[in-house]
Design an enzyme around this catalytic site. Structure first.
Site, PDB file in Angstrom:
ATOM      1  N   SER A 264       0.884  -1.156  -0.034  1.00 40.55           N
ATOM      2  CA  SER A 264      -0.034  -0.098  -0.071  1.00 40.55           C
ATOM      3  C   SER A 264       0.910   1.359   0.046  1.00 40.55           C
ATOM      4  O   SER A 264       1.978   1.035   0.044  1.00 40.55           O
ATOM      5  CB  SER A 264      -0.977   0.137   1.333  1.00 40.55           C
ATOM      6  OG  SER A 264      -0.038   0.783   2.299  1.00 40.55           O
ATOM      7  N   ASP A 265       0.143   2.243  -0.326  1.00 41.31           N
ATOM      8  CA  ASP A 265       0.996   3.653   0.107  1.00 41.31           C
ATOM      9  C   ASP A 265       0.883   3.781   1.400  1.00 41.31           C
ATOM     10  O   ASP A 265       0.153   3.147   2.233  1.00 41.31           O
ATOM     11  CB  ASP A 265       0.601   4.718  -0.861  1.00 41.31           C
ATOM     12  CG  ASP A 265       1.595   5.988  -1.262  1.00 41.31           C
ATOM     13  OD1 ASP A 265       2.477   5.964  -0.017  1.00 41.31           O
ATOM     14  OD2 ASP A 265       1.552   6.755  -2.117  1.00 41.31           O
ATOM     15  N   TYR A 266       1.520   4.904   1.930  1.00 39.25           N
ATOM     16  CA  TYR A 266       1.767   5.127   3.407  1.00 39.25           C
ATOM     17  C   TYR A 266       0.681   5.535   4.175  1.00 39.25           C
ATOM     18  O   TYR A 266      -0.258   6.362   3.766  1.00 39.25           O
ATOM     19  CB  TYR A 266       2.543   6.711   3.454  1.00 39.25           C
ATOM     20  CG  TYR A 266       3.236   6.815   4.665  1.00 39.25           C
ATOM     21  CD1 TYR A 266       4.737   6.664   4.758  1.00 39.25           C
ATOM     22  CD2 TYR A 266       2.530   7.228   5.720  1.00 39.25           C
ATOM     23  CE1 TYR A 266       5.344   7.110   5.832  1.00 39.25           C
ATOM     24  CE2 TYR A 266       3.242   7.688   7.014  1.00 39.25           C
ATOM     25  CZ  TYR A 266       4.542   7.445   6.986  1.00 39.25           C
ATOM     26  OH  TYR A 266       5.260   7.789   8.156  1.00 39.25           O
ATOM     27  N   ALA A 268      -2.181   4.103   3.892  1.00 39.68           N
ATOM     28  CA  ALA A 268      -3.465   4.172   3.120  1.00 39.68           C
ATOM     29  C   ALA A 268      -4.383   3.162   3.450  1.00 39.68           C
ATOM     30  O   ALA A 268      -5.711   3.235   3.316  1.00 39.68           O
ATOM     31  CB  ALA A 268      -3.115   3.938   1.554  1.00 39.68           C
TER      32      ALA A 268
END
Ligand code: BGC
Length: 720
Positions: A264-266, A268
């Site tokens: 995932s992104d940070y 997210a």
């Protein structure tokens, strides 16, 4: 290690161990230090000390000595001896910084891009890193969005070529080899199209647009072997990419056959609650597991919910095992079970980081990436006295956002580079750089005009501060600051020849100053050797050859403006017709189009020829000037009539060529069925014979064009 061993390890793991493999944390948390180098909102998660040290990968660690210690400390506590993966954002350089990716796109040179990425990988690998969160294959059209600097531009084909080359450079044939790192392509998908250019904003587009423009470059990256994919923060069709089964399962895994790790992104995963698609951690975790999201970056949802979700039958053990197996396979692919320290080596760091070879490569790359936008006979500078003014005259802050361990303090400034290459015939004024938090540089315009009175040519080193580009740096005003514009107007008003050297991470709104500039060199943020590269060009030691990877708008209200748009039923054709698709106060065309770039010589394209079997198009390109130079020959197509609208032109191939004065070259491109195919309304990749325009030129606005007809039935054959 073979697959059986990996499966045995997975079978032997507790659920907590699995959940922690699926969680990425910062090493600061492990050592309970103040977090540094982090990009998201900081929250407090309730991991026990013991659980923290079971995390499967860490974000943002740097340096061979530290990473060796971290891996050692980790393995000393580890029951199963599964090594940690180290990942961080090495975007356009580790210590030696290359030009920003948007500038890399302007080289139209995948080979050099690959060579540079290999140098970047050598530095990062010696410092112990395993995975970089790069390349960013997001297509971009809106320069208000500060992250356009991390993309290679507005064209799906060019983006795909640059992304694939970057990945080849990082990973080589096998990322386990010495000096190689694994690549995580991001941000899947369509992160480059936030509404209004506002960071993290909603993305919404049709499937057709998604497939025509936004997906191809990620796919190219997967085909080039990217080991990992990062999902994006945004929604696509109302579902956040983080938990989108359409994107992460159907497109990525089923259609494209991706078998690597998705992260995932940070934070997210927990942000799914803000998106209002999850009412609590449990629902967020459940959705992401179902979507096949293997690693959650910097939030504690998986760690806190997987056991309960399993107990309640909301997820299955198989789903978890699939994720964990993929993560262990990546560790295995990197050779970490045999050598958990991989290439971490303090002596190699000493030898490689910022070494002369890498700096020289950075200089070559920067030279190729700068774009000469205007030149009314003033460049190259060959004699006289040079005046230098503006905030980028004497600063090392030209590396660009995401410059990792780059060293602004050690970076040669334009003034230093000019002194080194030009000597003493130089006067400076108004050289104060931007200060964080200040809106503009001090107004010393009058004094500057006075001081530069005897100069034959004045270089205005202007632009936007590098910290105004990159993540979370959206802007609605893209003009130079008032005092920079004033400086240019005043120098011009005083009768000086003005050469603007523009440092920026995005196409700026330069129309208000363009008239008063005799020449404009778009230098972007050119990296560690960028100043020397700019001087090479200004003094004519190297002939500019960069071509724009992103259109320049005429003003901010015209955004988005890009070359490969669809046509309307009322194209802007005749000026007198009021009822066409146009603005009352501005042309539809950009200020400078995609693919555009001048040189100190001139090139002409002869008549375009299409082979009888329609499978080849060729053109003779001639250097009609007095210097040797390089240019980029570009081949575009348009499907004139199809079951769905097609872009007015699409880049399908390009070639960078080098010609001596008077020399000619025959440049030939293949035209393949693949190039003429597209996704139809049913999302099927189809080929619809009929009329097509083939175009060749040296930018997207000036092309030779020929219409061809391909009769029905031809599609069955291999060649056209
Ligand atoms: C960015 C990613 C980056 C991650 C880790 C996020 O905020 O969107 O591009 O890889 O942080 O630093």
């Amino acid at each position: 290690m073979d697959r059986k061993h990996i499966l045995d390890l997975v079978a032997d793991m507790s659920l907590e161990e699995k959940a922690m493999q699926m969680t990425q944390l910062s090493p600061d948390l492990l050592y309970q230090l103040t977090p540094t180098n982090l990009t998201g909102p900081l929250r407090v998660w309730k991991f026990s000390d013991e659980a923290l040290w079971k995390t499967g990968s860490v974000l943002g660690p740097l340096g061979a000595a530290f990473l060796k210690k971290l891996q050692k400390d980790y393995l000393a506590k580890s029951r199963q001896q599964i090594p940690l993966l180290f990942m961080t954002d090495v975007i356009h350089g580790y210590v030696t910084i290359m030009p920003i990716p948007l500038a890399q796109g302007c080289t139209f040179d995948p080979d050099l891009t690959e060579e540079a990425a290999a140098a970047v990988a050598r530095e990062a690998a010696a410092s112990g890193l395993h995975v970089t969160f790069s390349p960013m294959a997001d297509l971009v059209r809106d320069p208000r969005w500060g992250r356009v600097m991390e993309s290679s531009g507005e064209d799906p084909y060019l983006n795909g070529q640059i992304a694939a080359a970057t990945i080849r450079g990082y990973q080589g044939k096998d990322p386990r080899e010495k000096g190689r790192i694994a690549s995580c392509v991001k941000h899947f998908a369509a992160y480059g199209q936030p509404e209004g250019g506002r960071e993290y904003n909603t993305v919404d587009m049709s499937r057709g647009v998604l497939r025509d423009f936004y997906l191809p470059a990620y796919r190219e990256a997967i085909e080039a072997g990217a080991a990992m994919v990062m999902s994006s923060f945004n929604t696509v069709e109302r579902v956040p990419a983080t938990c989108s089964r359409f994107l992460l399962r159907r497109v990525l895994r089923e259609e494209w056959g991706f078998e690597g790790v998705v992260i995932s992104d940070y934070s997210a995963v927990e942000e799914l609650m803000n998106h209002s698609v999850a009412c609590d951690d449990m629902e967020a975790g459940e959705k992401c597991v179902h979507a096949g999201l293997d690693i959650e970056m910097m939030s504690g949802v998986y760690a806190g919910t997987l056991q309960q979700l399993l107990d309640q039958g909301r997820i299955t053990r198989e789903e978890i095992n699939e994720c964990v197996t993929r993560i262990l396979e990546l560790k295995n692919r990197m050779g970490l079970f045999e050598n958990p320290f991989k290439d971490a080596d303090e002596e190699e760091e000493e030898r490689l980081l910022y070494c002369p070879e890498h700096l020289e490569l950075a200089r070559r790359f920067a030279r190729e990436s700068m774009v000469l936008l205007k030149n009314q006979g003033v460049l190259p500078v060959s004699r006289g006295r040079i005046g230098l003014a503006g905030p980028f005259s004497d600063t090392g802050n030209i590396l660009g956002g995401w410059h990792c361990e780059g060293k602004p303090d050690r970076t040669q400034t334009l003034l230093q580079a000019l002194k080194a290459q030009w000597g003493e015939g130089l006067e400076t004024a108004m050289t104060e750089h931007f200060i964080h938090g200040e809106a503009d540089v001090p107004d010393r315009v009058e004094e500057a005009v006075e001081r530069l009175r005897d100069c034959d040519i004045c270089i205005a080193a202007v632009g936007e501060p590098e910290w105004d580009t990159g993540e979370a740096t959206s802007r609605t005003n893209l003009r130079l600051t008032p005092n920079q514009e004033k400086l240019i107007h005043a120098l011009h008003g005083a009768g000086k020849k003005v050469v603007a050297v523009l440092f920026s991470g995005r196409p700026l709104d330069i129309a208000p100053v363009l008239q008063d500039c005799d020449a404009v060199l778009q230098a972007w943020f050119p990296g560690s050797a960028g100043a020397a590269a700019a001087v090479d060009l200004l003094l004519g030691k190297y002939n500019p050859s960069g071509h724009l990877s992103m259109s320049f708008p005429r003003n901010t209200g015209q955004i988005p403006v890009y070359y490969n748009h669809y046509e309307t039923g009322r194209p802007e054709t005749e000026k007198e017709n009021h009822y066409t698709s146009r603005y009352l106060d501005c042309a539809n065309s950009p200020l400078f189009p995609f693919g555009y770039g001048l040189s100190y010589t001139t090139f002409t394209c002869g008549e375009m020829k299409v082979s009888e079997d329609l499978g080849k198009v060729s053109v003779r390109v001639r250097n009609t000037g007095e210097r040797s130079g390089e240019t980029v020959v570009q081949m575009y197509i348009r499907d004139v009539s199809a079951s769905v609208v097609r872009p007015v032109m699409e880049l399908k191939a390009f070639r960078r060529i080098s010609l001596e004065p008077g020399e000619e070259a025959q440049v030939e491109f293949s035209v393949t069925k693949e190039m003429l195919s597209f996704y139809n309304e049913e999302e099927k990749w189809v080929w619809e014979p009929g009329a097509f325009d083939l175009m060749v030129g040296l930018d997207s606005e000036h092309v030779e064009r020929e219409r061809i007809f391909i009769p029905a039935g031809t599609g069955e054959q291999e060649a056209l």
